[in-house]
Design a protein around this motif. Structure first.
Motif, short mmCIF file in Angstrom:
data_model
loop_
_atom_site.label_atom_id
_atom_site.label_comp_id
_atom_site.label_asym_id
_atom_site.label_seq_id
_atom_site.Cartn_x
_atom_site.Cartn_y
_atom_site.Cartn_z
N HIS A 267 0.86 -1.18 0.00
CA HIS A 267 0.00 0.00 0.00
C HIS A 267 0.90 1.24 0.00
O HIS A 267 2.13 1.13 0.03
CB HIS A 267 -0.90 0.00 1.24
N SER A 268 0.29 2.41 -0.03
CA SER A 268 1.06 3.67 0.06
C SER A 268 0.37 4.62 1.04
O SER A 268 0.38 5.84 0.84
CB SER A 268 1.19 4.30 -1.33
N GLN A 269 -0.19 4.06 2.07
CA GLN A 269 -0.92 4.86 3.04
C GLN A 269 0.01 5.66 3.95
O GLN A 269 1.14 5.26 4.19
CB GLN A 269 -1.79 3.96 3.92
N THR A 270 -0.53 6.75 4.47
CA THR A 270 0.15 7.42 5.57
C THR A 270 -0.03 6.56 6.82
O THR A 270 -0.89 5.68 6.87
CB THR A 270 -0.44 8.81 5.84
N PHE A 271 0.77 6.82 7.83
CA PHE A 271 0.64 6.06 9.07
C PHE A 271 -0.73 6.29 9.70
O PHE A 271 -1.35 5.35 10.22
CB PHE A 271 1.74 6.46 10.05
N GLU A 272 -1.24 7.51 9.64
CA GLU A 272 -2.55 7.82 10.20
C GLU A 272 -3.65 7.03 9.51
O GLU A 272 -4.57 6.51 10.16
CB GLU A 272 -2.83 9.33 10.09
N GLN A 273 -3.57 6.90 8.19
CA GLN A 273 -4.56 6.11 7.44
C GLN A 273 -4.46 4.63 7.82
O GLN A 273 -5.49 3.96 7.97
CB GLN A 273 -4.32 6.27 5.94
N PHE A 274 -3.24 4.14 7.98
CA PHE A 274 -3.03 2.74 8.34
C PHE A 274 -3.61 2.44 9.73
O PHE A 274 -4.26 1.41 9.92
CB PHE A 274 -1.54 2.42 8.31
N VAL A 275 -3.39 3.34 10.67
CA VAL A 275 -3.93 3.15 12.03
C VAL A 275 -5.45 3.15 11.99
O VAL A 275 -6.10 2.33 12.66
CB VAL A 275 -3.41 4.25 12.98
N SER A 276 -6.02 4.05 11.20
CA SER A 276 -7.48 4.11 11.09
C SER A 276 -8.04 2.79 10.57
O SER A 276 -9.04 2.27 11.10
CB SER A 276 -7.88 5.25 10.15
N ASP A 277 -7.39 2.21 9.55
CA ASP A 277 -7.83 0.92 9.03
C ASP A 277 -7.63 -0.19 10.05
O ASP A 277 -8.46 -1.11 10.17
CB ASP A 277 -7.06 0.58 7.75
N ALA A 278 -6.52 -0.13 10.80
CA ALA A 278 -6.25 -1.15 11.81
C ALA A 278 -7.35 -1.16 12.87
O ALA A 278 -7.80 -2.23 13.32
CB ALA A 278 -4.89 -0.90 12.47
N ILE A 279 -7.80 0.01 13.26
CA ILE A 279 -8.87 0.12 14.24
C ILE A 279 -10.18 -0.42 13.68
O ILE A 279 -10.98 -1.05 14.39
CB ILE A 279 -9.03 1.59 14.69
N GLU A 280 -10.37 -0.23 12.38
CA GLU A 280 -11.59 -0.73 11.73
C GLU A 280 -11.52 -2.22 11.40
O GLU A 280 -12.48 -2.80 10.91
CB GLU A 280 -11.86 0.07 10.45
N GLY A 281 -10.36 -2.84 11.66
CA GLY A 281 -10.23 -4.28 11.40
C GLY A 281 -9.88 -4.60 9.96
O GLY A 281 -10.26 -5.65 9.44
N GLU A 282 -9.12 -3.71 9.31
CA GLU A 282 -8.69 -3.94 7.93
C GLU A 282 -7.17 -4.08 7.90
O GLU A 282 -6.45 -3.35 8.57
CB GLU A 282 -9.11 -2.78 7.03
N MET A 283 -6.68 -5.05 7.11
CA MET A 283 -5.25 -5.32 7.04
C MET A 283 -4.83 -5.44 5.59
O MET A 283 -5.45 -6.18 4.83
CB MET A 283 -4.93 -6.62 7.79
N HIS A 284 -3.75 -4.74 5.22
CA HIS A 284 -3.29 -4.75 3.83
C HIS A 284 -2.31 -5.90 3.61
O HIS A 284 -1.32 -6.05 4.32
CB HIS A 284 -2.62 -3.42 3.49
N SER A 285 -2.62 -6.71 2.63
CA SER A 285 -1.76 -7.84 2.29
C SER A 285 -2.00 -8.21 0.84
O SER A 285 -3.08 -7.96 0.29
CB SER A 285 -2.06 -9.04 3.20
N GLU A 286 -1.00 -8.82 0.23
CA GLU A 286 -1.16 -9.30 -1.14
C GLU A 286 -2.05 -10.53 -1.21
O GLU A 286 -2.67 -10.81 -2.20
CB GLU A 286 0.22 -9.65 -1.73
#
Length: 401
Positions: free
Chosen positions: A147-166
């Motif tokens: 991905h190319s997210q900012t850290f803030e975007q990544f944390v937001s997704d982590a809280i929502e239960g989303e994980m980036h993986s191939e």
């Protein structure tokens, strides 16, 4: 709390079953380091009646066995277990086990399989504090260009239960995305533990603990052993602040150029090697502001306490005393300090993009162009693109009849 001993004696007597011990990560909890220590100490472990299924010598590899579980297959497991000496405990280690062990059917299949071959199953999982874990997974997924997210975007997704993986699918199992909520993610294992399955959750590196020693203690090996150490190369290295910034920029460039990360060989090493070659000795990345840290802690607090009670019979703060240090840790990120510095970083990134593209679709003149571009890039990144265009034009002219 973590000394849930797998066995008390160094030999297995006829009245007790040998243990089938699965160390299942989790991800980013020093699994590579632990496996190297197990490899170096396999003879000493054997003296303690533990056979380590060493991927350097033994087949099938633990990773393959994890894949078999995800496909609901048993052939490789049955072959391995039928060939195993019954007077020895059997130890397997692979972070890939954490995927099937979040699936109730996989856990049941594995427990039945172990029982059919006369083993008692013992599952060992390391748990890393969310503050530390999210930061580490951000760096890991970014340097692999997921991905190319900012850290803030990544944390937001982590809280929502989303994980980036191939890889969203593993065999017949859809990979869980709520990896940071241990209460929900490990619910199948928690329920199996309540039903009598031996499951040990270990808080990762609290109070400076060595994870290898924690694992050894948890499975009940005698303390008075002289264990072989391993070299620092077996500790997974993460990029520093400049490397993380560049990884995000390069990930953006890859997407703009429609280059899939699956087509890139050894993608995880690209940024690390560039850092080494440029001798960047930057501090470790830590992306949290005070507001963001408080947001993460508040979100996971209730479920963390429920998990800690089920796993250790205590509170989360008791299990993770080092969270106080993480709360006090200062934000550490990289930002270019001038237009010239930002242009230099962009030039280096474009250079890496070109090298990736050349490796995917190699051409004869790249063998000359790439080394020249790299030299020019090191001497002055801002002129490297002009240099490469000049060289390329003349090489193409030389090739004309």
């Amino acid at each position: 709390m973590t000394s849930d001993a797998g066995f008390q004696n160094s030999t297995t007597n006829a009245r007790s079953k040998p243990l089938l011990i699965l160390h299942a990560g989790t991800h980013k909890t020093a699994s590579t380091y632990i496996q190297e220590r197990l490899h170096l100490n396999r003879d000493l472990l054997k003296q303690q009646s533990i056979t380590y299924q060493d991927p350097c010598f033994d087949r099938p590899k633990a990773k393959k066995l994890a894949g078999e579980l995800c496909k609901y297959r048993e052939k490789r497991w049955r072959r391995m277990l039928s060939n195993h000496k019954q007077d020895q405990h059997l130890l397997l280690s692979a972070e890939q086990f954490s995927v099937p062990l979040t699936n109730q059917k996989c856990i049941q299949n594995l427990e039945e399989l172990a029982n059919n071959f006369g083993f008692k199953l013992h599952i060992v999982v390391f748990i890393r504090s969310q503050l530390d874990y999210i930061n580490s997974r951000y760096i890991y997924s970014l340097r692999r260009f997921y991905h190319s997210q900012t850290f803030e975007q990544f944390v937001s997704d982590a809280i929502e239960g989303e994980m980036h993986s191939e890889w969203q699918q593993r065999g017949r199992i859809t990979r869980r995305q709520d990896v940071f909520n241990f209460w929900t993610y490990f619910q199948p294992l928690i329920e199996a533990k309540k039903s009598g399955l031996k499951v040990s959750f270990i808080p990762f590196q609290q109070n400076g603990n060595d994870p290898f020693q924690d694992l050894i203690t948890t499975i009940g090996v005698a303390h008075n052993q002289t264990w072989e150490q391993c070299t620092s190369r077996h500790f997974n290295r993460s990029p520093g602040t400049r490397g993380v910034w560049m990884a995000r920029l390069l990930s953006q460039k890859l997407r703009e150029n429609k280059i899939s990360t699956r087509s890139i060989d050894n993608s995880s090493q690209i940024i690390l090697r560039e850092e080494q070659q440029r001798r960047w000795m930057d501090p470790a990345f830590w992306g949290y502001s005070r507001r963001l840290k408080n947001q993460v802690i508040k979100h996971f607090k209730n479920d963390n306490d429920k998990f800690a009670k089920a796993a250790w019979g205590t509170s989360w703060t008791t299990a993770f005393p080092d969270d106080i240090k993480l709360l006090q840790r200062k934000k550490q990120i990289y930002q270019p300090q001038s237009i010239e510095e930002e242009e230099t970083m962009h030039a280096i990134t474009i250079h890496l993009l070109r090298r990736i593209r050349h490796k995917i679709k190699p051409k004869l003149h790249y063998r000359i162009v790439d080394p020249l571009e790299r030299i020019a890039n090191f001497l002055s990144p801002s002129i490297s693109l002009r240099t490469i265009r000049y060289v390329k034009i003349h090489l193409l002219q030389l090739g004309k009849p």
